[in-house]
Motif scaffolding. Structure first.
Motif, PDB file in Angstrom:
ATOM      1  N   UNK A 247       0.860  -1.186   0.000  1.00  8.70           N
ATOM      2  CA  UNK A 247       0.000   0.000   0.000  1.00  8.70           C
ATOM      3  C   UNK A 247       0.896   1.236   0.000  1.00  8.70           C
ATOM      4  N   UNK A 248       0.620   2.173  -0.923  1.00  5.62           N
ATOM      5  CA  UNK A 248       1.384   3.422  -0.926  1.00  5.62           C
ATOM      6  C   UNK A 248       1.381   4.075  -2.283  1.00  5.62           C
ATOM      7  N   UNK A 249       1.492   5.398  -2.283  1.00  7.21           N
ATOM      8  CA  UNK A 249       1.453   6.140  -3.538  1.00  7.21           C
ATOM      9  C   UNK A 249       2.733   5.959  -4.342  1.00  7.21           C
ATOM     10  N   UNK A 250       3.854   5.678  -3.673  1.00  9.98           N
ATOM     11  CA  UNK A 250       5.138   5.444  -4.327  1.00  9.98           C
ATOM     12  C   UNK A 250       5.769   4.180  -3.754  1.00  9.98           C
ATOM     13  N   UNK A 251       6.537   3.478  -4.589  1.00 10.92           N
ATOM     14  CA  UNK A 251       7.134   2.215  -4.158  1.00 10.92           C
ATOM     15  C   UNK A 251       8.083   2.415  -2.986  1.00 10.92           C
ATOM     16  N   UNK A 252       8.813   3.537  -2.977  1.00  9.77           N
ATOM     17  CA  UNK A 252       9.796   3.782  -1.920  1.00  9.77           C
ATOM     18  C   UNK A 252       9.167   3.908  -0.537  1.00  9.77           C
ATOM     19  N   UNK A 253       7.865   4.193  -0.476  1.00  9.31           N
ATOM     20  CA  UNK A 253       7.208   4.327   0.834  1.00  9.31           C
ATOM     21  C   UNK A 253       6.125   3.260   1.028  1.00  9.31           C
ATOM     22  N   UNK A 254       6.251   2.142   0.343  1.00  6.59           N
ATOM     23  CA  UNK A 254       5.302   1.043   0.514  1.00  6.59           C
ATOM     24  C   UNK A 254       5.176   0.621   1.972  1.00  6.59           C
ATOM     25  N   UNK A 255       3.963   0.271   2.332  1.00  6.59           N
ATOM     26  CA  UNK A 255       3.698  -0.469   3.563  1.00  6.59           C
ATOM     27  C   UNK A 255       3.245  -1.870   3.147  1.00  6.59           C
TER      28      UNK A 255
ATOM     29  N   UNK B   2      -9.559  -8.880   9.366  1.00  4.33           N
ATOM     30  CA  UNK B   2      -9.280  -7.449   9.199  1.00  4.33           C
ATOM     31  C   UNK B   2      -7.817  -7.268   8.800  1.00  4.33           C
ATOM     32  N   UNK B   3      -7.505  -6.290   7.959  1.00  2.58           N
ATOM     33  CA  UNK B   3      -6.117  -6.078   7.515  1.00  2.58           C
ATOM     34  C   UNK B   3      -5.205  -5.697   8.680  1.00  2.58           C
ATOM     35  N   UNK B   4      -3.971  -6.209   8.630  1.00  6.47           N
ATOM     36  CA  UNK B   4      -2.950  -5.851   9.607  1.00  6.47           C
ATOM     37  C   UNK B   4      -1.660  -5.513   8.875  1.00  6.47           C
ATOM     38  N   UNK B   5      -0.890  -4.582   9.457  1.00  6.30           N
ATOM     39  CA  UNK B   5       0.403  -4.251   8.876  1.00  6.30           C
ATOM     40  C   UNK B   5       1.417  -5.316   9.278  1.00  6.30           C
ATOM     41  N   UNK B   6       2.230  -5.773   8.320  1.00  5.03           N
ATOM     42  CA  UNK B   6       3.163  -6.870   8.591  1.00  5.03           C
ATOM     43  C   UNK B   6       4.251  -6.458   9.565  1.00  5.03           C
ATOM     44  N   UNK B   7       4.915  -5.339   9.293  1.00  4.31           N
ATOM     45  CA  UNK B   7       5.920  -4.777  10.205  1.00  4.31           C
ATOM     46  C   UNK B   7       5.521  -3.326  10.417  1.00  4.31           C
ATOM     47  N   UNK B   8       4.862  -3.058  11.527  1.00  6.79           N
ATOM     48  CA  UNK B   8       4.247  -1.751  11.759  1.00  6.79           C
ATOM     49  C   UNK B   8       5.261  -0.622  11.624  1.00  6.79           C
ATOM     50  N   UNK B   9       4.904   0.390  10.819  1.00 10.25           N
ATOM     51  CA  UNK B   9       5.724   1.579  10.670  1.00 10.25           C
ATOM     52  C   UNK B   9       6.841   1.460   9.660  1.00 10.25           C
ATOM     53  N   UNK B  10       7.081   0.258   9.116  1.00  7.38           N
ATOM     54  CA  UNK B  10       8.182   0.083   8.165  1.00  7.38           C
ATOM     55  C   UNK B  10       7.778   0.604   6.790  1.00  7.38           C
ATOM     56  N   UNK B  11       8.689   1.304   6.139  1.00  6.32           N
ATOM     57  CA  UNK B  11       8.438   1.847   4.804  1.00  6.32           C
ATOM     58  C   UNK B  11       9.388   1.208   3.791  1.00  6.32           C
ATOM     59  N   UNK B  12       8.896   1.040   2.574  1.00 10.31           N
ATOM     60  CA  UNK B  12       9.721   0.463   1.527  1.00 10.31           C
ATOM     61  C   UNK B  12       9.399  -0.980   1.222  1.00 10.31           C
ATOM     62  N   UNK B  13       8.590  -1.602   2.061  1.00 12.02           N
ATOM     63  CA  UNK B  13       8.144  -2.962   1.781  1.00 12.02           C
ATOM     64  C   UNK B  13       8.878  -4.015   2.575  1.00 12.02           C
ATOM     65  N   UNK B  14       8.134  -4.895   3.223  1.00 10.63           N
ATOM     66  CA  UNK B  14       8.689  -6.037   3.948  1.00 10.63           C
ATOM     67  C   UNK B  14       7.967  -7.304   3.503  1.00 10.63           C
ATOM     68  N   UNK B  15       8.513  -8.447   3.910  1.00 12.18           N
ATOM     69  CA  UNK B  15       7.907  -9.709   3.498  1.00 12.18           C
ATOM     70  C   UNK B  15       8.007  -9.903   1.994  1.00 12.18           C
ATOM     71  N   UNK B  16       7.140 -10.720   1.413  1.00 15.48           N
ATOM     72  CA  UNK B  16       7.235 -11.004  -0.023  1.00 15.48           C
ATOM     73  C   UNK B  16       6.890  -9.787  -0.858  1.00 15.48           C
TER      74      UNK B  16
END
Length: 356
Positions: A125-133, A148-162
């Motif tokens: 989720x995010x308008x730009x790839x560099x700040x993906x959640x 319900x949706x949950x954030x994988x690594x809360x507060x992390x930007x740029x993408x985590x997990x797969x």
């Protein structure tokens, strides 16, 4: 006195001829073929979005599959969400939007089934790839309902997990997700989970020699384990070829990535290792950065990825066609795959692999 028995010249020639012949069955030993079981389009002719891209799939039970993708007006538009359908390879349910956190673009769904047969759907989720959640939802009823949706690594930007391809489960139970970051130079890494996805460990970026590679870098690893602790990845790159890296310690540390003989036009790839120990890879066979995605091949390696041959040429389109972002899964001696079909539909294919 007994005379020695001297065979005739014709008999000698006949025996030599027979001894040099190999049985026909021996000539075909190790031959691999792919038998097409089903081929279909996942989306109906009338659908509530203009474009579909970046599909993912999972085999849930029997002949049933779930397929997800991101759909909306166009990639990067605020109305893009995560959509899902269920089907048997021939017919598919009406697509349903299953994830829309807020009115910003959603990206790259990844379906994964854990050891309890729960289905996890990861997405960005995010308008730009560099700040993906990275977010996820879970289903315990084969996709009928979702948590319900949950954030994988809360507060992390740029993408985590797969980041795009499915995680794999190693022989010691570790989950390994191929990840990457696209802020500046594109850099790959793996995310490791020792507790079935509850927590994740970013184990550091692989070395990217951007001067020799050229372009943006490398991203979107696809993974396999060849023997306990020996893990490997192939990478999408801007250098015209797929690159590879290897780990001998269950994915904790990795070799510097090195070029393979496989072409890559800076487009997504995905592979599986089947029970026959062979590797099956989906890729676009073009070697220019941002090159053609009009052809899509299923490659085969019988030597742990050292050499490759094309098993099936899935698509061979004209200039401007796009057959891209493939996803592939396996069970028993079967493989199934989905891929973007000209951004207007998602193609599905199911093959049985035969080894002679």
């Amino acid at each position: 006195m007994n005379r020695p028995i001297i065979p005739s010249i014709s008999l000698v020639l006949m025996l030599l001829f027979v001894s040099c012949q190999s049985p026909k069955k021996e000539e075909k030993k190790g031959y691999v073929s792919a038998e097409l079981i089903d081929s279909s389009f996942v989306l109906p002719e009338v659908r509530p979005f203009a474009q579909a891209h970046a599909s993912t799939l999972v085999h849930v039970s029997g002949k049933n599959f779930l397929v997800a993708w991101f759909g909306g007006t166009k990639e990067k538009h605020n109305d893009v969400g995560i959509w899902l359908t269920k089907g048997d390879g021939k017919t598919w349910s009406e697509p349903v939007e299953v994830a829309k956190i807020r009115e910003v673009p959603h990206w790259n769904p990844v379906l994964f089934k854990d050891k309890n047969d729960d289905i996890i759907l990861f997405f960005k989720v995010g308008s730009e790839i560099a700040i993906w959640e990275t977010w996820y939802i879970k289903s315990s009823d084969e996709g009928a309902t979702w948590s319900a949706p949950q954030e994988l690594v809360a507060g992390d930007k740029g993408g985590r997990g797969p980041v795009r391809n499915k995680p794999i489960v190693l022989s010691d139970g570790t989950w390994v997700a191929g990840a990457s970051n696209e802020e500046g130079v594109w850099r790959p890494f793996v995310d490791l989970s020792k507790d079935q996805g509850k927590t994740w460990e970013h184990n550091g970026y692989l070395k990217v020699d951007i001067d020799s590679l050229g372009g943006e870098g490398m991203i979107q690893p696809t993974l396999w384990e060849s023997e306990p602790g020996h893990v490997h990845m192939l990478l999408r790159t801007s250098g015209g070829y797929i690159y590879r890296s290897d780990s001998k310690d269950f994915g904790k540390t990795w070799s510097d990535p090195y070029k393979t003989s496989l072409p890559n036009p800076n487009s997504g790839i995905d592979l599986v290792k089947l029970t026959d120990q062979n590797l099956y890879l989906l890729y676009n066979p073009d070697n220019s950065n941002w090159g053609s995605r009009a052809a899509l091949n299923l490659g085969l390696s019988t030597d742990n990825g050292k050499t490759w041959t094309d098993l099936v040429k899935l698509e061979n389109g004209k200039e401007g066609d796009e057959y891209s972002y493939p996803a592939i899964i396996q069970w028993d001696n079967h493989i199934a795959m989905t891929y973007t079909w000209n951004r207007s539909n998602i193609a599905f294919k199911h093959f049985k692999i035969n080894n002679n």
